[in-house]
Design a protein around this motif. Structure first.
Motif, PDB file in Angstrom:
ATOM      1  N   PRO A 177      16.196  11.865 -31.832  1.00 56.38           N
ATOM      2  CA  PRO A 177      17.373  10.994 -31.699  1.00 56.38           C
ATOM      3  C   PRO A 177      17.619  10.244 -32.985  1.00 56.38           C
ATOM      4  O   PRO A 177      16.670   9.853 -33.681  1.00 56.38           O
ATOM      5  CB  PRO A 177      16.975  10.036 -30.569  1.00 56.38           C
ATOM      6  N   PRO A 178      18.876  10.037 -33.379  1.00 54.47           N
ATOM      7  CA  PRO A 178      19.158   9.301 -34.612  1.00 54.47           C
ATOM      8  C   PRO A 178      18.741   7.847 -34.485  1.00 54.47           C
ATOM      9  O   PRO A 178      18.618   7.304 -33.399  1.00 54.47           O
ATOM     10  CB  PRO A 178      20.673   9.435 -34.762  1.00 54.47           C
ATOM     11  N   GLY A 179      18.535   7.211 -35.625  1.00 55.05           N
ATOM     12  CA  GLY A 179      18.178   5.792 -35.623  1.00 55.05           C
ATOM     13  C   GLY A 179      16.787   5.581 -36.163  1.00 55.05           C
ATOM     14  O   GLY A 179      15.841   6.206 -35.736  1.00 55.05           O
ATOM     15  N   SER A 180      16.619   4.699 -37.127  1.00 54.68           N
ATOM     16  CA  SER A 180      15.297   4.447 -37.706  1.00 54.68           C
ATOM     17  C   SER A 180      15.078   2.982 -37.998  1.00 54.68           C
ATOM     18  O   SER A 180      14.263   2.606 -38.824  1.00 54.68           O
ATOM     19  CB  SER A 180      15.125   5.248 -39.006  1.00 54.68           C
ATOM     20  N   GLY A 181      15.851   2.112 -37.327  1.00 55.10           N
ATOM     21  CA  GLY A 181      15.639   0.693 -37.542  1.00 55.10           C
ATOM     22  C   GLY A 181      14.353   0.208 -36.921  1.00 55.10           C
ATOM     23  O   GLY A 181      13.679   0.913 -36.198  1.00 55.10           O
ATOM     24  N   LEU A 182      14.000  -1.064 -37.178  1.00 55.01           N
ATOM     25  CA  LEU A 182      12.777  -1.623 -36.629  1.00 55.01           C
ATOM     26  C   LEU A 182      13.037  -2.132 -35.225  1.00 55.01           C
ATOM     27  O   LEU A 182      14.128  -2.054 -34.692  1.00 55.01           O
ATOM     28  CB  LEU A 182      12.254  -2.745 -37.531  1.00 55.01           C
ATOM     29  N   GLY A 183      12.013  -2.694 -34.625  1.00 56.30           N
ATOM     30  CA  GLY A 183      12.108  -3.150 -33.255  1.00 56.30           C
ATOM     31  C   GLY A 183      11.847  -2.012 -32.300  1.00 56.30           C
ATOM     32  O   GLY A 183      11.122  -1.077 -32.615  1.00 56.30           O
ATOM     33  N   ASN A 184      12.427  -2.093 -31.130  1.00 57.77           N
ATOM     34  CA  ASN A 184      12.194  -1.054 -30.138  1.00 57.77           C
ATOM     35  C   ASN A 184      12.676   0.302 -30.601  1.00 57.77           C
ATOM     36  O   ASN A 184      12.255   1.330 -30.099  1.00 57.77           O
ATOM     37  CB  ASN A 184      12.903  -1.406 -28.828  1.00 57.77           C
ATOM     38  N   GLU A 185      13.588   0.319 -31.564  1.00 61.04           N
ATOM     39  CA  GLU A 185      14.152   1.581 -32.016  1.00 61.04           C
ATOM     40  C   GLU A 185      13.508   2.040 -33.314  1.00 61.04           C
ATOM     41  O   GLU A 185      13.859   3.057 -33.875  1.00 61.04           O
ATOM     42  CB  GLU A 185      15.668   1.418 -32.213  1.00 61.04           C
ATOM     43  N   GLY A 186      12.533   1.288 -33.826  1.00 65.23           N
ATOM     44  CA  GLY A 186      11.980   1.601 -35.128  1.00 65.23           C
ATOM     45  C   GLY A 186      10.582   2.150 -35.090  1.00 65.23           C
ATOM     46  O   GLY A 186       9.924   2.167 -34.066  1.00 65.23           O
ATOM     47  N   LEU A 359      22.329   9.874 -26.017  1.00 64.70           N
ATOM     48  CA  LEU A 359      22.587  11.305 -26.008  1.00 64.70           C
ATOM     49  C   LEU A 359      22.750  11.767 -24.570  1.00 64.70           C
ATOM     50  O   LEU A 359      21.984  11.344 -23.697  1.00 64.70           O
ATOM     51  CB  LEU A 359      21.455  12.084 -26.677  1.00 64.70           C
ATOM     52  N   ALA A 360      23.710  12.648 -24.322  1.00 61.12           N
ATOM     53  CA  ALA A 360      23.963  13.114 -22.955  1.00 61.12           C
ATOM     54  C   ALA A 360      24.187  14.615 -22.948  1.00 61.12           C
ATOM     55  O   ALA A 360      24.885  15.159 -23.807  1.00 61.12           O
ATOM     56  CB  ALA A 360      25.167  12.405 -22.354  1.00 61.12           C
ATOM     57  N   MET A 361      23.586  15.270 -21.964  1.00 59.52           N
ATOM     58  CA  MET A 361      23.873  16.667 -21.654  1.00 59.52           C
ATOM     59  C   MET A 361      24.659  16.663 -20.347  1.00 59.52           C
ATOM     60  O   MET A 361      24.135  16.276 -19.299  1.00 59.52           O
ATOM     61  CB  MET A 361      22.577  17.463 -21.497  1.00 59.52           C
ATOM     62  N   GLN A 407      19.209  20.597 -30.027  1.00 60.36           N
ATOM     63  CA  GLN A 407      19.424  20.723 -31.464  1.00 60.36           C
ATOM     64  C   GLN A 407      20.848  20.333 -31.833  1.00 60.36           C
ATOM     65  O   GLN A 407      21.085  19.731 -32.885  1.00 60.36           O
ATOM     66  CB  GLN A 407      19.113  22.151 -31.916  1.00 60.36           C
ATOM     67  N   SER A 408      21.793  20.653 -30.967  1.00 60.63           N
ATOM     68  CA  SER A 408      23.170  20.249 -31.235  1.00 60.63           C
ATOM     69  C   SER A 408      23.329  18.734 -31.152  1.00 60.63           C
ATOM     70  O   SER A 408      24.008  18.120 -31.983  1.00 60.63           O
ATOM     71  CB  SER A 408      24.113  20.926 -30.234  1.00 60.63           C
ATOM     72  N   LEU A 409      22.703  18.125 -30.166  1.00 62.07           N
ATOM     73  CA  LEU A 409      22.796  16.672 -30.011  1.00 62.07           C
ATOM     74  C   LEU A 409      22.173  15.933 -31.186  1.00 62.07           C
ATOM     75  O   LEU A 409      22.676  14.901 -31.618  1.00 62.07           O
ATOM     76  CB  LEU A 409      22.113  16.239 -28.710  1.00 62.07           C
ATOM     77  N   THR A 410      21.075  16.402 -31.665  1.00 62.56           N
ATOM     78  CA  THR A 410      20.349  15.686 -32.724  1.00 62.56           C
ATOM     79  C   THR A 410      20.840  16.062 -34.111  1.00 62.56           C
ATOM     80  O   THR A 410      20.396  15.478 -35.098  1.00 62.56           O
ATOM     81  CB  THR A 410      18.848  15.981 -32.626  1.00 62.56           C
TER      82      THR A 410
END
Length: 420
Positions: A177-186, A359-361, A407-410
């Protein structure tokens, strides 16, 4: 626990009894004493066999072991059944049948030889299933026949075991999944420990930092102002949401849209687990047992999905509401949903938080069931609605694999994928 069943005449015994009664009546009516005596003999034999059949069942105990206890679809497992005679007398020869779910294969039948008191016997057989779920092994039915095959006595040993068949896992490649910030998402940064301060991480000074947190030994060592960061940033986290509405899915067996969804969520769980994510499963199962907010490992998620079942619209609405509490904390969100109605998609769109990746399928359920490889207008409309809310979306008609969808989503943004 052993449960004895009534003694029953076999087909041979019933035929012999019928012939005997017929000859007795015919001999009496026609006045042939010899025929009457033969009829009496034929009628008495099955009755005697039934009377002399063992009245008190033996005492048997059973222990089962399954290797492996967790199966992948189509993987074989070996079941070992240990019988022990815990009674005070020998057991006769039995014909044994293990009662197992039909998805595991044919019911195994075998001869259980005579056992003296305290004796043990070990029997083995193999099972395989292409259907996920928790499947029971047992009970075992034992049948004893007399030497002439005129009668049989049934015994049911109510000892059961189980084997768990996991969802089908598909390798998804290297997408994240995209995103590389800190905290819960890092990412969890590497901790620096100086002078025994094992629970304190050190980072460079930023404008606005509290000067009381300046770490002077590290500052002298690095040649720049360093401050203590006492709160460790959290690991990356992800919420996996499974749409289990029965009305939204189509098809049956392993080729249904629901099985596709379960396999896709399980595959994503394994993918993110290997990347070090903390996972939360938002599904009907975790909703009913109150564990939606409980962090899980990929293995735990897959085992929960092994017994996933469809539910109703009310449960799905409650699930989306409960998931709000998780998405508000940040982290990634991956949802596998159906194209059932617009209102549920609108509620789902609101789960996305600013600055996070969602992200959703979107399953074209009817298309999957019918083998249609083009996306329906309903599924395409759901994709557009979620895409306008900032989601990365892929529609899934028949023929699209979980790997291709992931692969398409990411790799790209909001779009529609069709099978080749």
């Amino acid at each position: 626990m052993n449960e004895s069943r009534p003694r029953t005449l076999t087909g041979r015994g019933r035929a012999l009894l019928t012939c005997g009664v017929t000859l007795v009546l015919g001999g009496i009516l026609l006045g042939f004493p010899d025929i009457t005596r033969i009829g009496v003999l034929l009628a008495v034999l099955p009755l005697l066999a039934r009377l002399v059949a063992r009245r008190r069942p033996p005492r048997l105990s059973i222990e089962r072991s399954v290797t492996p206890a967790r199966l992948q679809p189509d993987e074989r497992a070996e079941v070992v059944v240990d019988f022990a005679n815990i009674g005070d007398r020998a057991t006769p020869l039995y014909l044994a049948e293990e009662r197992i779910d039909y998805v595991l294969g044919d019911r195994p039948r075998f001869l259980l030889p005579r056992m003296e008191p305290g004796a043990r016997r070990r029997l083995t057989y193999r099972i395989r299933s292409h259907v996920r779920g928790r499947h029971e092994l047992g009970p075992i039915a034992l049948q004893q026949q007399d030497p002439f095959g005129l009668t049989h006595v049934d015994l049911m040993i109510r000892s059961v075991g189980e084997v768990v068949v996991l969802p089908r896992i598909e390798a998804l490649g290297h997408g994240r999944p995209p995103g590389s910030g800190l905290g819960n998402e890092g990412e969890t940064p590497q901790m620096v420990a100086l002078h025994g301060e094992e629970d304190v991480s050190i980072r460079a000074y930023h404008d606005g930092d509290d000067l009381r947190k300046v770490h002077w030994p590290a500052t002298a060592h690095r040649g720049e102002i360093m401050v203590r960061q006492e709160d460790r940033p959290a690991r990356r986290s992800a919420v996996l949401l499974l749409d289990s509405r029965q009305q939204g899915h189509a098809g049956s067996g392993g080729h249904s849209s629901f099985e596709w969804a379960v396999s896709a969520v399980a595959s994503v769980a394994v993918q993110l687990g290997e990347a070090g994510y903390t996972l939360h499963l938002a599904s009907r199962e975790t909703l009913l047992d109150g564990t939606v907010e409980q962090p899980l490992s990929a293995t735990e998620v897959v085992e929960l999905l092994a017994v996933a079942e469809t539910g109703d619209d009310v449960e799905h609405s409650r699930l989306v509401t409960t998931a709000h509490g998780l998405t508000e904390r940040g982290g990634s969100l991956v949802a596998v949903v159906t194209d059932l109605d617009d209102r549920s998609v609108t509620d789902l769109a609101g789960l996305r938080q600013p600055g996070t990746s969602s992200l959703a399928m979107v399953l074209d359920a009817a298309g999957i069931a019918e083998g249609r490889r083009t996306t329906s207008a309903q599924a395409a409309g759901h994709c557009d609605l979620l895409g306008s809310a900032g989601w990365r979306v892929v529609s899934v008609p028949a023929g699209v694999t979980a790997r291709a969808a992931w692969q398409s989503l990411t790799r790209l943004g909001s779009f529609t994928v069709t099978s080749s």
